[in-house]
Enzyme design. Structure first.
Site, PDB file in Angstrom:
ATOM      1  CB  SER A  86      -1.039  -0.145   1.268  1.00  0.00           C
ATOM      2  OG  SER A  86      -0.419   0.078   2.383  1.00  0.00           O
ATOM      3  CB  THR A 189      -2.124   6.130   3.817  1.00  0.00           C
ATOM      4  OG1 THR A 189      -2.774   6.191   2.670  1.00  0.00           O
ATOM      5  CG2 THR A 189      -0.966   7.456   3.937  1.00  0.00           C
ATOM      6  CB  THR A 207      -0.445   6.275   0.165  1.00  0.00           C
ATOM      7  OG1 THR A 207      -1.135   5.120  -0.180  1.00  0.00           O
ATOM      8  CG2 THR A 207      -1.059   7.451  -0.806  1.00  0.00           C
ATOM      9  NE  ARG A 217      -8.300   7.629  -4.759  1.00  0.00           N
ATOM     10  CZ  ARG A 217      -7.538   7.425  -3.547  1.00  0.00           C
ATOM     11  NH1 ARG A 217      -6.378   7.188  -3.570  1.00  0.00           N
ATOM     12  NH2 ARG A 217      -8.432   7.497  -2.555  1.00  0.00           N
ATOM     13  CB  THR A 240      -4.485   5.593   7.468  1.00  0.00           C
ATOM     14  OG1 THR A 240      -4.497   4.769   6.454  1.00  0.00           O
ATOM     15  CG2 THR A 240      -5.359   5.327   8.546  1.00  0.00           C
ATOM     16  N   GLY A 241      -6.835   5.424   5.151  1.00  0.00           N
ATOM     17  CA  GLY A 241      -8.267   4.995   4.839  1.00  0.00           C
ATOM     18  C   GLY A 241      -8.580   5.639   3.515  1.00  0.00           C
ATOM     19  N   GLY A 243      -9.480   7.752   0.851  1.00  0.00           N
ATOM     20  CA  GLY A 243      -8.881   9.372   0.763  1.00  0.00           C
ATOM     21  C   GLY A 243     -10.255  10.148   0.364  1.00  0.00           C
TER      22      GLY A 243
END
Length: 327
Positions: A86, A189, A207, A217, A240-241, A243
């Site tokens: 990741s 991330t 990331t 993207r 994080t997660g 975006g």
């Protein structure tokens, strides 16, 4: 009379020694009494890969280098970790089978730099720092960022998927469906925030973005105020997660501003998660985690769903902590 004045000043100093504010009385300055000094220095990073990153950042701090050096060198460990899917060029590609990277770095004085949608650069965090220090800009993207890397003498890597990423990509192509899976190596991330012994702060975020994303993207990681924000006067936050959901609420900036209003880091992170949930249309498949620190060395973390953890390094040791969650 002079002796009596000195006695009164000493008495006043003693009586105010435990008042938690900087006090002035007839020119006599009383320093704030802080047990919280024990929290400095402090390094925090998202996810379990933050442990190795923190080890490096801590080493840099022990070598008397800056907190900005520490957060850059720390996440470079994750960018180069071939087992991580990741972060870095070994990460999972977009729908076209191409790995594109995002990164940002920021110091507590407001200096910041970022790169987005950049290819073939092994350490986008270092390129982001060059944007910060060697250009009048904050963000460079795509081919422009790649050309800037070349101009600054950064070698470009061959555009070949890592073995693990190639295997995963070929498997994905059988259905070519994009379905986020929370807490899986898809959008994990690494965000790092830290404070040195003098209270100076900095942060970094890097990331390879969402696996199998549309080509072009860009997520929250390179966007100052979304994936990362740092202010020495207040604190720092990183995200994080997924975006897109972080961008919608300017997550990291929101947390810092809540702390500016007096909210502790934990409460600020929880409020940011509630704000994200209020805007999210598919909460069951969406994970976001926030991590924050304030100028006093207090910290907090919170996520939508269970599973988010963060690495903590401080003078008394290091550990991996499971963050609390809304659901």
């Amino acid at each position: 009379m002079t002796g009596r004045r000195k006695f009164l000043k000493r008495s006043l100093a003693s009586s105010l020694a435990f008042v938690p504010w900087l006090t002035s009385a007839n020119g006599l300055e009383i320093e704030e009494h802080r047990d919280r000094e024990k929290f400095k220095p402090l390094i925090l990073s998202t996810w379990n890969h933050g442990m190795a990153a923190n080890d490096k950042a801590w080493e840099v701090l022990q070598d008397k280098k800056s907190i900005l050096d520490a957060v850059e060198q720390g996440v470079k460990v994750t960018e180069a970790d071939l087992s991580n899917l990741s972060v870095g060029l070994q990460g999972l590609p977009d729908r076209e089978g191409i790995v594109t990277l995002d990164a940002s770095i920021m110091s507590g004085d407001g200096a910041c730099g970022a790169v987005a949608f950049v290819r073939q650069v092994k350490h986008p965090i270092s390129l982001a720092r060059k944007v910060m220090e060697e250009t009048p800009h904050v963000l460079l993207a795509g081919e422009g960022a790649r050309q800037f890397a070349i101009a600054r003498g950064m070698a470009l890597e061959k555009e070949v998927l890592s073995p693990k990423a190639e295997e995963a990509y070929q498997k994905w192509k059988k259905t070519s469906q994009y379905k986020p899976i929370i807490n899986i190596e898809n959008h994990d991330t690494i965000g790092m925030i830290g404070m040195d012994s003098e209270g100076k702060m900095a942060g970094s975020c890097t990331t390879s973005g969402l696996a199998y994303k549309m080509h072009g993207r860009v997520g929250d990681s390179p966007i100052i105020g979304a994936g990362l924000y740092v202010d020495d006067e207040v604190g720092a936050a990183t995200a994080t997660g997924l975006g897109e959901e972080v961008i919608r609420i300017c997550g990291s900036f929101l947390i810092v501003e809540l702390m500016r209003q007096g909210r502790p880091p934990q409460e600020a992170c929880e409020e940011a998660v509630r704000r994200a949930i209020s805007k999210c249309k598919n909460i069951e498949s969406t994970q976001i985690g926030f991590l924050a620190i304030n100028r006093d060395g207090e910290y907090g973390a919170f996520s939508i769903h269970p599973g988010f953890n963060y690495a903590r390094h401080q003078e008394k040791g290091k550990d991996l902590i499971d963050a609390k969650s809304k659901y």
